[in-house]
Design a protein around this motif. Structure first.
Motif, PDB file in Angstrom:
ATOM      1  N   MET A  48       0.767  -1.262  -0.066  1.00  0.00           N
ATOM      2  CA  MET A  48       0.009  -0.284   0.073  1.00  0.00           C
ATOM      3  C   MET A  48       0.910   1.442  -0.053  1.00  0.00           C
ATOM      4  O   MET A  48       0.572   2.260  -0.576  1.00  0.00           O
ATOM      5  CB  MET A  48      -0.870  -0.218   1.169  1.00  0.00           C
ATOM      6  CG  MET A  48      -1.978  -1.091   1.276  1.00  0.00           C
ATOM      7  SD  MET A  48      -3.051  -1.128  -0.003  1.00  0.00           S
ATOM      8  CE  MET A  48      -4.340  -0.064   0.369  1.00  0.00           C
ATOM      9  N   GLY A  52       1.015   3.887  -2.881  1.00  0.00           N
ATOM     10  CA  GLY A  52       0.571   5.403  -2.486  1.00  0.00           C
ATOM     11  C   GLY A  52       1.620   6.321  -3.227  1.00  0.00           C
ATOM     12  O   GLY A  52       1.433   7.576  -3.668  1.00  0.00           O
ATOM     13  N   LEU A  62      -6.059   7.086  -9.921  1.00  0.00           N
ATOM     14  CA  LEU A  62      -7.000   6.544  -8.796  1.00  0.00           C
ATOM     15  C   LEU A  62      -7.555   5.301  -9.114  1.00  0.00           C
ATOM     16  O   LEU A  62      -7.464   4.705  -7.943  1.00  0.00           O
ATOM     17  CB  LEU A  62      -8.074   7.609  -8.834  1.00  0.00           C
ATOM     18  CG  LEU A  62      -8.922   7.818  -7.410  1.00  0.00           C
ATOM     19  CD1 LEU A  62      -8.206   7.808  -6.304  1.00  0.00           C
ATOM     20  CD2 LEU A  62      -9.842   8.862  -7.746  1.00  0.00           C
ATOM     21  N   MET A  66      -7.672   2.421  -6.011  1.00  0.00           N
ATOM     22  CA  MET A  66      -8.679   1.710  -5.417  1.00  0.00           C
ATOM     23  C   MET A  66      -8.665   0.429  -5.674  1.00  0.00           C
ATOM     24  O   MET A  66      -9.102  -0.242  -4.627  1.00  0.00           O
ATOM     25  CB  MET A  66      -9.821   2.405  -6.451  1.00  0.00           C
ATOM     26  CG  MET A  66     -11.244   2.848  -5.972  1.00  0.00           C
ATOM     27  SD  MET A  66     -12.327   3.297  -7.354  1.00  0.00           S
ATOM     28  CE  MET A  66     -12.080   5.095  -7.122  1.00  0.00           C
ATOM     29  N   GLY A  69      -6.580  -1.082  -3.046  1.00  0.00           N
ATOM     30  CA  GLY A  69      -7.500  -1.067  -1.781  1.00  0.00           C
ATOM     31  C   GLY A  69      -8.278  -2.292  -1.707  1.00  0.00           C
ATOM     32  O   GLY A  69      -8.441  -3.073  -0.634  1.00  0.00           O
ATOM     33  N   MET A  72      -6.308  -5.401  -0.825  1.00  0.00           N
ATOM     34  CA  MET A  72      -5.939  -5.502   0.458  1.00  0.00           C
ATOM     35  C   MET A  72      -7.372  -5.704   1.238  1.00  0.00           C
ATOM     36  O   MET A  72      -7.217  -6.762   2.358  1.00  0.00           O
ATOM     37  CB  MET A  72      -5.491  -3.970   0.956  1.00  0.00           C
ATOM     38  CG  MET A  72      -5.177  -4.036   2.516  1.00  0.00           C
ATOM     39  SD  MET A  72      -3.558  -3.707   3.137  1.00  0.00           S
ATOM     40  CE  MET A  72      -3.839  -3.961   4.766  1.00  0.00           C
ATOM     41  N   LEU A 112      -8.519  -1.777  10.713  1.00  0.00           N
ATOM     42  CA  LEU A 112      -7.615  -2.602  11.368  1.00  0.00           C
ATOM     43  C   LEU A 112      -7.235  -2.412  12.722  1.00  0.00           C
ATOM     44  O   LEU A 112      -7.568  -3.276  13.673  1.00  0.00           O
ATOM     45  CB  LEU A 112      -6.282  -2.596  10.546  1.00  0.00           C
ATOM     46  CG  LEU A 112      -5.088  -3.576  10.541  1.00  0.00           C
ATOM     47  CD1 LEU A 112      -5.543  -4.780  10.892  1.00  0.00           C
ATOM     48  CD2 LEU A 112      -3.939  -3.406   9.528  1.00  0.00           C
ATOM     49  N   ALA A 186      -0.941   8.103   8.179  1.00  0.00           N
ATOM     50  CA  ALA A 186       0.466   8.330   7.637  1.00  0.00           C
ATOM     51  C   ALA A 186       0.910   9.916   8.259  1.00  0.00           C
ATOM     52  O   ALA A 186       1.839  10.222   8.610  1.00  0.00           O
ATOM     53  CB  ALA A 186       0.351   8.102   6.317  1.00  0.00           C
ATOM     54  N   GLU A 203       2.226   3.902  15.416  1.00  0.00           N
ATOM     55  CA  GLU A 203       2.623   3.747  14.051  1.00  0.00           C
ATOM     56  C   GLU A 203       1.733   2.763  13.093  1.00  0.00           C
ATOM     57  O   GLU A 203       1.375   3.048  12.003  1.00  0.00           O
ATOM     58  CB  GLU A 203       4.037   2.988  13.929  1.00  0.00           C
ATOM     59  CG  GLU A 203       5.239   3.760  14.147  1.00  0.00           C
ATOM     60  CD  GLU A 203       5.326   4.827  12.777  1.00  0.00           C
ATOM     61  OE1 GLU A 203       5.514   4.075  11.724  1.00  0.00           O
ATOM     62  OE2 GLU A 203       5.457   5.846  12.780  1.00  0.00           O
ATOM     63  N   ALA A 205      -1.513  -0.710  13.800  1.00  0.00           N
ATOM     64  CA  ALA A 205      -2.782  -1.251  14.525  1.00  0.00           C
ATOM     65  C   ALA A 205      -2.280  -1.911  15.971  1.00  0.00           C
ATOM     66  O   ALA A 205      -2.745  -1.624  17.047  1.00  0.00           O
ATOM     67  CB  ALA A 205      -3.573  -2.274  13.786  1.00  0.00           C
TER      68      ALA A 205
END
Ligand code: HCB
Length: 217
Positions: A48, A52, A62, A66, A69, A72, A112, A186, A203, A205
């Protein structure tokens, strides 16, 4: 397959938006005895980050982020029940009111973090994404007298700025002393947390759950 090779393949599946392949690899990683948290932090999240960065450099657009995402999310569908299995039963650590800041719909990390808090003994009130500060303040007021931690996520520098307004509103409504406040995502730094007078950041989860337990002691 060695673990490092599995992590690399998971990262690559996110970057290339290989939804079916990523789900299959995630299952294979679990079957190989790799922990769900390692699968996320060493395999999926780095993908990710890469997508990014590529988006920022205008190397992808985009639709690609998407789809990464969604890739994931396909892995998280398999991993979330595994994370929930680690739930600590017994006394509640308090109520965690979790939300994504106003104007922000990035919810993968938020979900998460919410799952990890639930697994670590917190009761959860998940307000979802694009949440107005007024709604958070209302919920904090409703639960006055309980042990409450506000857990906000912001993935964009613009939505992060709203966290300062939220802290100001909590102080104006005389609710600041009734809640702990942890923010992440972030762009959020320790410096920012100090600047707005919040309690903590984390940082990732797993760390968020540890930090939340610590600040609620
Ligand atoms: Co989005 N996006 N995006 N995006 N996006 C980011 C966030 C950028 C950084 C990409 C970039 O430019 N490098 C960028 C923001 C730049 C900035 O402001 N600094 C960006 C942008 C600009 C945008 C749009 C504006 C693009 C556009 O429309 N032109 C748009 C905004 C939509 C909106 O919110 N209004 C947009 C849209 C999207 C989607 C919808 C395509 C998709 C989100 C899908 C979804 O969430 N359901 C998306 C995605 C996937 C990303 C990236 C690629 C990945 C985010 C992610 O899920 N990471 C992201 C790039 C990046 O983050 N480097 C990019 C994986 C999770 C697991 O990590 O960081 O979210 P996490 O959470 C961690 C961690 O932060 C911490 O724990 C989590 C789990 O380990 N944590 C907490 C999170 N919350 C916490 C709370 C706490 O209290 C403590 C810890």
């Amino acid at each position: 397959m060695a673990n490092e090779e599995i992590f690399e393949k998971l990262t690559n599946a996110i970057v290339t938006q290989n939804i079916a392949g990523c789900a299959q690899l995630t299952q294979e990683a679990l079957d190989a005895g790799i922990s769900p948290l390692d699968i996320i932090t060493k395999g999926l999240s780095p993908g990710m980050k890469i997508i990014g960065d590529k988006f920022e450099a205008a190397e992808v657009f985009l639709p690609q982020i998407m789809m990464s995402g969604k890739t994931m999310e396909a892995a998280m569908k398999i991993l979330t029940p595994e994370l929930e299995k680690t739930k600590v039963e017994g006394r509640s650590a308090g109520l965690a009111i979790t939300f994504v800041a106003e104007g922000d719909i990035h919810d993968i990390g938020h979900r998460l973090v919410t799952t990890m808090l639930g697994a670590n003994g917190f009761e959860i009130l998940d307000l979802g994404v694009d949440v107005l500060n007024e709604t958070v303040v209302e919920e904090a007021a409703k639960h006055k007298g309980q042990k409450v931690i506000l857990v906000g996520s912001a993935l964009m520098t613009t939505s992060m700025l709203g966290q300062k307004d939220l802290m100001d509103m909590l102080r104006e409504e005389k609710l600041r002393d009734n809640v702990k406040c942890m923010f992440g995502g972030a762009p959020v730094s320790k410096k920012w947390i100090d600047e707005i007078g919040a309690d903590a950041t984390a940082e990732n989860a797993a760390e968020a759950a540890k930090v939340a337990l610590k600040v609620m002691k």
